[in-house]
Design a protein around this motif. Structure first.
Motif, mmCIF file in Angstrom:
data_model
loop_
_atom_site.group_PDB
_atom_site.id
_atom_site.type_symbol
_atom_site.label_atom_id
_atom_site.label_comp_id
_atom_site.label_asym_id
_atom_site.label_seq_id
_atom_site.Cartn_x
_atom_site.Cartn_y
_atom_site.Cartn_z
ATOM 1 N N ARG A 129 0.865 -1.184 -0.099
ATOM 2 C CA ARG A 129 0.080 -0.291 0.103
ATOM 3 C C ARG A 129 0.728 1.212 0.116
ATOM 4 O O ARG A 129 0.563 2.217 0.498
ATOM 5 C CB ARG A 129 -1.005 0.101 1.245
ATOM 6 N N GLN A 130 1.964 1.227 -0.423
ATOM 7 C CA GLN A 130 3.020 2.325 -0.552
ATOM 8 C C GLN A 130 3.263 2.826 -2.034
ATOM 9 O O GLN A 130 3.915 2.018 -2.649
ATOM 10 C CB GLN A 130 4.341 1.948 0.130
ATOM 11 N N PRO A 131 2.657 3.931 -2.410
ATOM 12 C CA PRO A 131 2.913 4.434 -3.646
ATOM 13 C C PRO A 131 4.269 4.973 -3.867
ATOM 14 O O PRO A 131 4.827 5.495 -2.849
ATOM 15 C CB PRO A 131 1.509 5.235 -4.011
ATOM 16 N N ALA A 132 4.857 4.861 -5.130
ATOM 17 C CA ALA A 132 6.058 5.449 -5.211
ATOM 18 C C ALA A 132 5.952 6.281 -6.806
ATOM 19 O O ALA A 132 5.460 5.706 -7.625
ATOM 20 C CB ALA A 132 7.054 4.587 -5.209
ATOM 21 N N MET A 163 5.475 8.341 -9.931
ATOM 22 C CA MET A 163 4.138 8.402 -10.821
ATOM 23 C C MET A 163 3.958 7.230 -12.110
ATOM 24 O O MET A 163 4.642 6.618 -12.227
ATOM 25 C CB MET A 163 4.393 9.816 -11.598
ATOM 26 N N ALA A 164 2.749 7.373 -12.291
ATOM 27 C CA ALA A 164 2.337 6.343 -13.068
ATOM 28 C C ALA A 164 1.265 6.697 -14.285
ATOM 29 O O ALA A 164 0.510 7.770 -13.781
ATOM 30 C CB ALA A 164 1.875 4.965 -12.451
ATOM 31 N N THR A 165 1.011 6.530 -15.510
ATOM 32 C CA THR A 165 0.273 6.761 -16.358
ATOM 33 C C THR A 165 -0.351 5.730 -16.949
ATOM 34 O O THR A 165 0.227 4.636 -17.517
ATOM 35 C CB THR A 165 0.777 7.677 -17.733
ATOM 36 N N ALA A 166 -1.942 5.724 -17.364
ATOM 37 C CA ALA A 166 -2.494 4.645 -18.052
ATOM 38 C C ALA A 166 -3.753 5.152 -18.690
ATOM 39 O O ALA A 166 -4.226 6.143 -18.263
ATOM 40 C CB ALA A 166 -2.897 3.628 -16.882
ATOM 41 N N SER A 167 -3.893 4.318 -19.882
ATOM 42 C CA SER A 167 -5.212 4.738 -20.577
ATOM 43 C C SER A 167 -6.306 3.834 -20.631
ATOM 44 O O SER A 167 -5.877 2.594 -20.301
ATOM 45 C CB SER A 167 -4.518 5.087 -22.105
ATOM 46 N N ALA A 168 -7.428 4.123 -20.696
ATOM 47 C CA ALA A 168 -8.474 2.908 -21.179
ATOM 48 C C ALA A 168 -9.586 3.479 -21.952
ATOM 49 O O ALA A 168 -9.742 4.726 -21.959
ATOM 50 C CB ALA A 168 -9.236 2.676 -19.469
ATOM 51 N N PRO A 169 -10.155 2.789 -22.856
ATOM 52 C CA PRO A 169 -11.066 3.138 -23.736
ATOM 53 C C PRO A 169 -12.601 3.326 -23.197
ATOM 54 O O PRO A 169 -12.869 2.667 -21.992
ATOM 55 C CB PRO A 169 -11.301 1.889 -24.665
ATOM 56 N N ALA A 170 -13.275 4.101 -23.682
ATOM 57 C CA ALA A 170 -14.795 4.312 -23.712
ATOM 58 C C ALA A 170 -15.361 3.041 -23.874
ATOM 59 O O ALA A 170 -14.909 2.152 -24.840
ATOM 60 C CB ALA A 170 -15.231 5.559 -24.247
ATOM 61 N N ASN A 171 -16.722 2.773 -23.629
ATOM 62 C CA ASN A 171 -17.147 1.621 -24.178
ATOM 63 C C ASN A 171 -18.717 2.095 -24.507
ATOM 64 O O ASN A 171 -19.268 2.906 -23.927
ATOM 65 C CB ASN A 171 -16.954 0.372 -23.125
ATOM 66 N N THR A 195 -7.712 3.390 -12.085
ATOM 67 C CA THR A 195 -7.469 2.113 -11.615
ATOM 68 C C THR A 195 -6.061 1.415 -12.099
ATOM 69 O O THR A 195 -5.449 1.016 -11.233
ATOM 70 C CB THR A 195 -8.831 1.054 -11.672
ATOM 71 N N ALA A 196 -6.276 1.551 -13.423
ATOM 72 C CA ALA A 196 -4.786 1.043 -14.057
ATOM 73 C C ALA A 196 -3.613 1.754 -13.698
ATOM 74 O O ALA A 196 -2.527 1.312 -13.490
ATOM 75 C CB ALA A 196 -4.799 0.855 -15.488
ATOM 76 N N ALA A 197 -3.767 3.197 -13.677
ATOM 77 C CA ALA A 197 -2.698 4.178 -13.220
ATOM 78 C C ALA A 197 -2.296 3.708 -11.687
ATOM 79 O O ALA A 197 -1.186 3.522 -11.351
ATOM 80 C CB ALA A 197 -3.103 5.466 -13.407
ATOM 81 N N LEU A 198 -3.400 3.528 -10.825
ATOM 82 C CA LEU A 198 -2.965 2.976 -9.618
ATOM 83 C C LEU A 198 -2.313 1.845 -9.405
ATOM 84 O O LEU A 198 -1.455 1.630 -8.450
ATOM 85 C CB LEU A 198 -4.259 3.163 -8.639
ATOM 86 N N ASP A 199 -2.506 0.730 -10.284
ATOM 87 C CA ASP A 199 -2.100 -0.403 -10.105
ATOM 88 C C ASP A 199 -0.307 -0.236 -10.446
ATOM 89 O O ASP A 199 0.261 -1.152 -9.939
ATOM 90 C CB ASP A 199 -2.701 -1.398 -11.336
ATOM 91 N N LYS A 200 -0.179 0.646 -11.201
ATOM 92 C CA LYS A 200 1.392 0.770 -11.731
ATOM 93 C C LYS A 200 1.992 1.586 -10.453
ATOM 94 O O LYS A 200 3.037 1.218 -10.112
ATOM 95 C CB LYS A 200 1.379 1.746 -12.981
ATOM 96 N N LEU A 201 1.164 2.864 -9.864
ATOM 97 C CA LEU A 201 1.912 3.502 -8.913
ATOM 98 C C LEU A 201 2.151 2.754 -7.618
ATOM 99 O O LEU A 201 3.368 2.872 -7.038
ATOM 100 C CB LEU A 201 0.823 4.495 -8.783
ATOM 101 N N GLU A 233 -6.312 -3.515 -30.047
ATOM 102 C CA GLU A 233 -6.948 -4.311 -28.920
ATOM 103 C C GLU A 233 -5.808 -4.710 -27.894
ATOM 104 O O GLU A 233 -6.034 -5.848 -27.403
ATOM 105 C CB GLU A 233 -7.575 -5.604 -29.636
ATOM 106 N N ALA A 234 -5.216 -3.641 -27.786
ATOM 107 C CA ALA A 234 -3.994 -3.994 -26.502
ATOM 108 C C ALA A 234 -4.537 -4.113 -25.159
ATOM 109 O O ALA A 234 -3.876 -4.308 -24.327
ATOM 110 C CB ALA A 234 -3.174 -2.643 -26.611
ATOM 111 N N GLY A 235 -5.939 -3.620 -25.027
ATOM 112 C CA GLY A 235 -6.332 -3.828 -23.516
ATOM 113 C C GLY A 235 -5.985 -2.339 -22.680
ATOM 114 O O GLY A 235 -5.223 -1.542 -23.493
ATOM 115 N N VAL A 236 -6.197 -2.417 -21.648
ATOM 116 C CA VAL A 236 -5.587 -1.220 -20.742
ATOM 117 C C VAL A 236 -4.217 -1.315 -20.854
ATOM 118 O O VAL A 236 -3.702 -2.247 -20.532
ATOM 119 C CB VAL A 236 -6.409 -1.438 -19.370
ATOM 120 N N ASP A 237 -3.846 0.019 -20.826
ATOM 121 C CA ASP A 237 -2.422 0.288 -21.000
ATOM 122 C C ASP A 237 -1.855 0.122 -19.390
ATOM 123 O O ASP A 237 -1.992 1.132 -18.663
ATOM 124 C CB ASP A 237 -2.094 1.662 -21.565
ATOM 125 N N CYS A 238 -1.315 -1.027 -19.186
ATOM 126 C CA CYS A 238 -0.852 -1.255 -17.943
ATOM 127 C C CYS A 238 0.224 -2.054 -18.002
ATOM 128 O O CYS A 238 0.628 -2.956 -18.942
ATOM 129 C CB CYS A 238 -2.158 -1.479 -16.942
#
Ligand code: DP6
Length: 338
Positions: free
Chosen positions: A20-23, A25-33, A132-138, A333-338
């Motif tokens: 639960r310790q973020p470090a 920065m992180a960036t992610a993208s996701a498609p609209a649906n 959510t995907a950005a938090l997963d990376k962070l 169709e790469a999926g969420v960028d994570c």
């Protein structure tokens, strides 16, 4: 238990003791649906558990990119502009982030959409999926798609589908703890499928979809027919996708969207998102169909219209709707960028 503590317990269960310790920065993208079979009605509003399953197609390049960084104090930029903490969008986003926030940690969040915000083009879906995907990376969690979907669902139900590209089914689940209510990517592809986005207005909508949904469930007599209709539509759509039967797909998606709007119109007070431009576009679609074109429409909780057609009709559709934004959902169709 308060809603916040119930959501926090859900997050703890999904993260299963991950750090639960973020470090940094992180960036992610996701498609609209675009939901072909809509999510409309919750059986649990705290955990965003739906009454029925739903099915969408992700809109490839249309969506959200979000950057999250650990910072000295909380700050949120939307399209490069700072948002006051009291704006409804900011409140919703910070409530979500608080579920993950370790004591004393602040976040700098920058988010950009390629579609209008709060006008019914699923910006909350791509927004919470990207966050959510950005938090997963962070936090360096390395969650699988199912868990990203479970967490994104807490931000906005439809966000659980924006974790994937292509056709996506949200399994309604039946458990009270919500652990079996997440999205799965369908393996079928349909490269010739096209979605057209007609922006009738990008003004914020008068009533948030979650409020319209709650009002409909509470007061619309027509809503009683919805769960059965949606379950049937979902099966018909899956079959149409498997067989590449475009007429069945289009007809079912259009009537599902109109049935959802019918439940809203029959709610009290009534909810009608349509603008004169919405009706004009609907009538044009129906006239073109009468003239032989395989063209169908869908709409979410807003005035904007989405068109469904096949690649061979691209030119005819842009001639009939000069402002349409074309999306080829299966180009990327790469999926969420994570
Ligand atoms: C009409 O996902 O925005 O777009 O879970 O309350 O955030 P909350 O609702 P939201 O509702 C989307 C409704 C819809 C249909 C759909 O996307 O399936």
């Amino acid at each position: 238990m308060t809603a916040e503590s119930e959501q926090a317990a859900f997050v703890r269960a999904v993260l299963e003791g991950r750090g639960r310790q973020p470090a940094g920065m992180a960036t992610a993208s996701a498609p609209a649906n675009l939901a072909l079979c809509k999510y409309w009605g919750k059986r649990d509003a705290t955990l965003n558990l739906p009454v029925t399953g739903s099915l969408s197609v992700s809109l490839g390049p249309l969506g959200t990119t979000t950057r999250v960084a650990v910072a000295a104090r909380d700050r949120l930029l939307l399209e490069g502009r700072r948002l006051p903490a009291r704006s409804p969008f900011a409140q919703r986003l910070w409530r979500f982030l608080d579920l993950f926030r370790p004591p004393g940690v602040c976040f700098h969040v920058e988010t950009t959409n390629s579609v209008a915000t709060a006008a019914g083009i699923a910006s909350s879906a791509s927004g919470f999926a990207a966050l959510t995907a950005a938090l997963d990376k962070l936090f360096d969690w390395h969650l699988e798609g199912r868990d990203l979907s479970l967490l994104a669902r807490l931000g906005s139900g439809s966000a659980c589908r924006s974790v994937y590209h292509g056709f996506v089914e949200w399994l309604a689940g039946s458990r009270d703890d919500g652990r079996d209510s997440y999205a799965v990517a369908l393996r079928q592809r349909w490269p010739a499928l096209r979605v057209g986005v007609l922006t009738i207005t990008d003004a914020p909508k008068p009533l948030a979809s979650r409020d319209a949904m709650a009002r409909t469930v509470a007061s619309s007599a027509l809503y009683r027919a919805w769960p059965e209709q949606a379950a049937e539509d979902l099966q018909v759509l899956k079959q149409a996708i498997a067989e590449h039967n475009f007429v069945t797909l289009g007809r079912t998606a259009e009537s599902n969207a109109l049935a959802m709007h019918a439940t809203m119109v029959s709610a009290w007070p009534p909810v009608l998102y349509w603008q004169p431009g919405t009706l004009e576009a609907m009538r044009r679609v129906w006239a073109l169909r009468q003239a032989g074109m395989a063209l169908y429409l869908s709409m979410d909780a807003g005035p904007n219209v989405k068109l469904l057609f096949l690649a061979g009709d691209e030119q005819a559709v842009s001639e009939a709707f000069p402002t349409v934004r074309m999306v080829a959902p299966f180009d990327d169709e790469a999926g969420v960028d994570c």
